[in-house]
Design a protein around this motif. Structure first.
Motif, PDB file in Angstrom:
ATOM      1  N   GLY A 149      31.274  42.364  49.461  1.00 22.06           N
ATOM      2  CA  GLY A 149      31.058  42.554  48.036  1.00 22.06           C
ATOM      3  C   GLY A 149      30.784  41.223  47.358  1.00 22.06           C
ATOM      4  O   GLY A 149      30.761  40.166  48.001  1.00 22.06           O
ATOM      5  N   GLU A 209      37.510  46.908  43.038  1.00 25.41           N
ATOM      6  CA  GLU A 209      36.622  47.519  44.018  1.00 25.41           C
ATOM      7  C   GLU A 209      35.578  46.496  44.448  1.00 25.41           C
ATOM      8  O   GLU A 209      34.826  45.979  43.623  1.00 25.41           O
ATOM      9  CB  GLU A 209      35.939  48.753  43.420  1.00 25.41           C
ATOM     10  N   SER A 211      32.186  45.507  46.027  1.00 26.24           N
ATOM     11  CA  SER A 211      30.907  46.184  46.189  1.00 26.24           C
ATOM     12  C   SER A 211      29.773  45.210  45.920  1.00 26.24           C
ATOM     13  O   SER A 211      29.929  44.249  45.166  1.00 26.24           O
ATOM     14  CB  SER A 211      30.819  47.371  45.222  1.00 26.24           C
ATOM     15  N   ILE A 215      29.562  49.453  40.007  1.00 24.69           N
ATOM     16  CA  ILE A 215      30.346  50.676  40.080  1.00 24.69           C
ATOM     17  C   ILE A 215      30.228  51.361  38.724  1.00 24.69           C
ATOM     18  O   ILE A 215      30.562  50.768  37.690  1.00 24.69           O
ATOM     19  CB  ILE A 215      31.804  50.353  40.430  1.00 24.69           C
TER      20      ILE A 215
END
Length: 399
Positions: A149, A209, A211, A215
């Motif tokens: 990420g 999160e 990534s 998101i």
């Protein structure tokens, strides 16, 4: 007497927002320095060392900062985008974002992520998740999925996309200035949107999160604050001095009141303890984020105090500190992991080490060199007002 829009737009360089960005960068360093020393780890956040004996004091500081710091940065960036759009148009904003966000992200940002990958890999070996043989052979399947990420650089990605959307809307409506919304209404609208988002998914704030792509829920939530930042300066310019001062300090007071409840509510939520007051965590997070982000933004816009030489120096260093501090925190935490110190002492020592290394590397490797111009842009000509002096990745270079 109402503040004159043209006079406010041209009379000062919004140096208060540069100062807010400097203090915000310091808080981000403290936030990441605290990661391994909070009793309840942030779900989804992958770190080189595990949380062990935590400190309630460090946890209170961590969650207090986490509650409002990114909303504040997006408000600051929204103000900067508004300044550029109104003074030079969408083309100038796009060019600015290309040179000041996209290119640093694709060059220095990727190098920083590679270095962080190496530090996090050492952490995996340190914890016994990988052997040195496995690490050196490199197989993506052997690593924790949370390794992949943009880490802390997600902010640059989101800011770039918000800017592109803003330019699209600006050109679609052939706008020449942002609409001026009454300041109390401008505060109420993002508060309602934030309540709706957090009541449905509080994990936007409590979790992380990893990534490479935005998101959707987080993108929508932080977009609230960027949009509020776009409208904040025009709203202040059409507000009386007395009303503006009252609303600004009222928002800050609301934010501080929210922080009184946010930490314990978040820690209880992460521990699976039901709140005695339904909806209190949503209220606390919304009050702290909207109150402090918009309140500090208002006070900073209204500030007429020129930047001191030391503050100008730190403003120039802020983007570099933002880029490198995350990996340096990982290094500091690995070095301190086996030390016989309390969690609070490790946090304080890590913060000092990381801030010192970040500023030291800026002074020795970046300041006054081509890399400084690449990150912060050229210095304005005498008498020229910078087009955008306030986003978190831009420097006014007032010296």
């Amino acid at each position: 007497m109402s503040t004159d829009r043209t006079t406010l737009a041209a009379s000062h360089r919004l140096s208060g927002l540069d100062a807010a960005r400097v203090w915000g960068t310091l808080l981000v360093v403290l936030l990441h320095a605290a990661v391994p020393y909070i009793p309840e780890p942030m779900p989804g956040l992958y770190w080189p060392v595990d949380n062990r004996a935590g400190s309630s004091t460090v946890a209170a500081l961590f969650w207090s900062i986490e509650s409002f710091i990114m909303p504040l940065f997006f408000v600051i960036s929204g103000v900067g985008s508004c300044v550029l759009l109104e003074r030079r148009g969408a083309g100038a904003l796009l060019a600015n974002r290309r040179s000041r966000i996209l290119l640093p992200l694709l060059t220095i940002g990727l190098f920083v992520l590679f270095c962080e990958f190496c530090v996090w890999t050492i952490g995996d070996v340190w914890r016994g998740n990988l052997t040195w043989k496995q690490a050196l052979r490199f197989s993506a399947k052997q690593y924790d999925p949370r390794m992949w990420g943009l880490a802390h650089l997600w902010y640059l990605q989101y800011l770039l996309m918000y800017s592109l959307l803003t330019c699209g809307v600006w050109k679609l409506f052939r706008a020449s200035r942002m609409p001026a919304i009454p300041l109390p209404l401008l505060a109420a609208l993002p508060a309602c949107a934030a309540v709706a988002a957090l009541s449905r998914e509080p994990q936007i704030v409590t979790d992380f999160e990893h990534s490479f792509l935005p998101i959707p829920t987080r993108f929508a939530y932080f977009g609230i604050y960027f949009a509020a930042g776009l409208l904040l300066k025009p709203s202040l310019e059409c507000t009386t001095e007395r009303t503006g001062r009252f609303v600004s300090w009222g928002l800050v007071a609301l934010g501080m009141f929210g922080l009184m409840f946010a930490t314990e509510e978040i820690r209880g939520f992460l521990s699976g303890v039901a709140s005695s007051t339904p909806g209190l965590m949503t209220f606390a997070l919304t009050a702290s984020a909207v109150g402090l982000a918009l309140g500090i933004g208002c006070l900073a816009i209204r500030s007429r105090r020129p930047m001191s030489a030391s503050m100008s120096y730190f403003a120039g260093a802020a983007f570099w500190v933002y880029l490198v501090h995350h990996g340096l925190c990982g290094v500091a935490h690995l070095l301190l992991d086996s030390a016989s110190l309390s969690a609070g002492a490790k946090f304080a020592l890590a913060g000092v080490l990381v801030l010192g290394a970040s500023l030291g590397s800026y002074h020795g490797l970046v300041r006054g060199r081509s890399l400084d111009r690449f990150l912060n842009g050229g210095r304005p000509s005498p008498g020229e007002t910078p087009a955008a002096a306030v986003p978190a990745i831009e420097s006014s270079q007032a010296a």
